[in-house]
Design an enzyme around this catalytic site. Structure first.
Site, mmCIF file in Angstrom:
data_model
loop_
_atom_site.group_PDB
_atom_site.id
_atom_site.type_symbol
_atom_site.label_atom_id
_atom_site.label_comp_id
_atom_site.label_asym_id
_atom_site.label_seq_id
_atom_site.Cartn_x
_atom_site.Cartn_y
_atom_site.Cartn_z
ATOM 1 C CB CYS A 71 -0.989 -0.032 1.171
ATOM 2 S SG CYS A 71 -0.285 0.147 2.819
ATOM 3 N N GLY A 72 0.387 2.386 0.285
ATOM 4 C CA GLY A 72 1.228 3.580 0.201
ATOM 5 C C GLY A 72 2.403 3.509 1.158
ATOM 6 N N GLY A 76 -0.842 -0.054 6.587
ATOM 7 C CA GLY A 76 -2.233 -0.505 6.670
ATOM 8 C C GLY A 76 -2.417 -1.918 6.146
ATOM 9 C CG HIS A 104 15.481 -13.878 13.916
ATOM 10 N ND1 HIS A 104 16.008 -12.876 14.691
ATOM 11 C CD2 HIS A 104 16.536 -14.655 13.545
ATOM 12 C CE1 HIS A 104 17.324 -13.033 14.799
ATOM 13 N NE2 HIS A 104 17.674 -14.100 14.095
ATOM 14 N NE ARG A 138 17.486 -16.733 19.467
ATOM 15 C CZ ARG A 138 18.237 -16.581 18.369
ATOM 16 N NH1 ARG A 138 18.763 -17.649 17.792
ATOM 17 N NH2 ARG A 138 18.448 -15.376 17.860
#
Ligand code: RB5
Length: 148
Positions: A71-72, A76, A104, A138
Site C-alpha cells: 500500500c502507500g 495498513g 527469525h 529458539r
C-alpha cells in the site's frame, strides 16, 4: 511455488514491478514462480483492508505458499494481513529486515510501502526473503505462540 500478491492504489505500481521481476526468477526447485494477482491494478482509490485480507486469506488457506502486499506506506495492508490467523506479515524497508523476517519470524508474507520503496530495493528485499532460510530452534516456540 505459488505467491499471492495484492495492493491498494498506493502500492499497485510497485506490486506490478515486483510481479514482473518474479516472472524472471526460479524457485529452489528450479521452477518458475506462479503468481496469483489479487489486484488492484488501477490508480483509482480502493481500501487496503480488503486487499490485505484477500492475499492473507489465500496464504492461510494454502492457495499460495507466500504473499506480498503493498500500500502507500505498507502499514495498513500489513496490519490487515496480520489479522488472519497463520499469517506472519513483515513490513520491510531494508534487505537486512527482509532476511530477518525469514530467519527469525518465518514470515510467510512481506509488506512494502509503494510510496517509500524503490523498485530496485523491493526486488532486492524479495530476493533476500526468498533465498534466506528460517533458523528454527529458539524461534519455533515464539512463532508458534503467535497463533495461540
Ligand atoms: C492510501 O492513501 C494510504 O492510506 C494507504 O495506501 C496506506 O498507506 C495505508 O496504510
Amino acid at each position: 511455488m505459488i505467491i499471492a500478491m495484492a495492493a491498494d492504489h498506493g502500492g499497485f505500481e510497485l506490486k506490478n514491478n515486483v510481479k514482473e521481476y518474479l516472472g524472471t526468477l526460479k524457485d529452489k526447485d528450479g521452477k518458475g514462480y506462479k503468481i496469483v494477482d489479487l489486484g488492484t491494478n488501477a490508480p483509482e482509490s480502493v481500501d487496503y483492508p480488503i486487499y490485505g485480507k484477500a492475499c492473507a486469506q489465500a496464504v492461510a488457506d494454502g492457495k499460495a505458499q507466500l504473499g506480498l502486499v503493498f500500500c502507500g506506506s505498507g502499514i495498513g495492508i500489513s496490519i490487515a494481513a496480520n489479522r488472519i490467523k497463520g499469517v506472519r506479515c513483515a513490513l520491510v524497508n531494508s534487505v537486512e529486515l527482509a532476511k530477518l523476517a525469514k530467519k527469525h519470524n518465518n514470515a510467510n508474507m512481506l509488506a512494502m510501502g509503494g510510496r517509500f520503496t524503490s523498485p530496485d530495493l523491493a526486488r532486492e528485499m524479495v530476493d533476500a526473503w526468498l533465498n534466506e532460510e528460517y533458523e528454527g530452534g529458539r524461534h519455533d516456540r515464539r512463532v508458534a505462540l503467535l497463533d495461540e
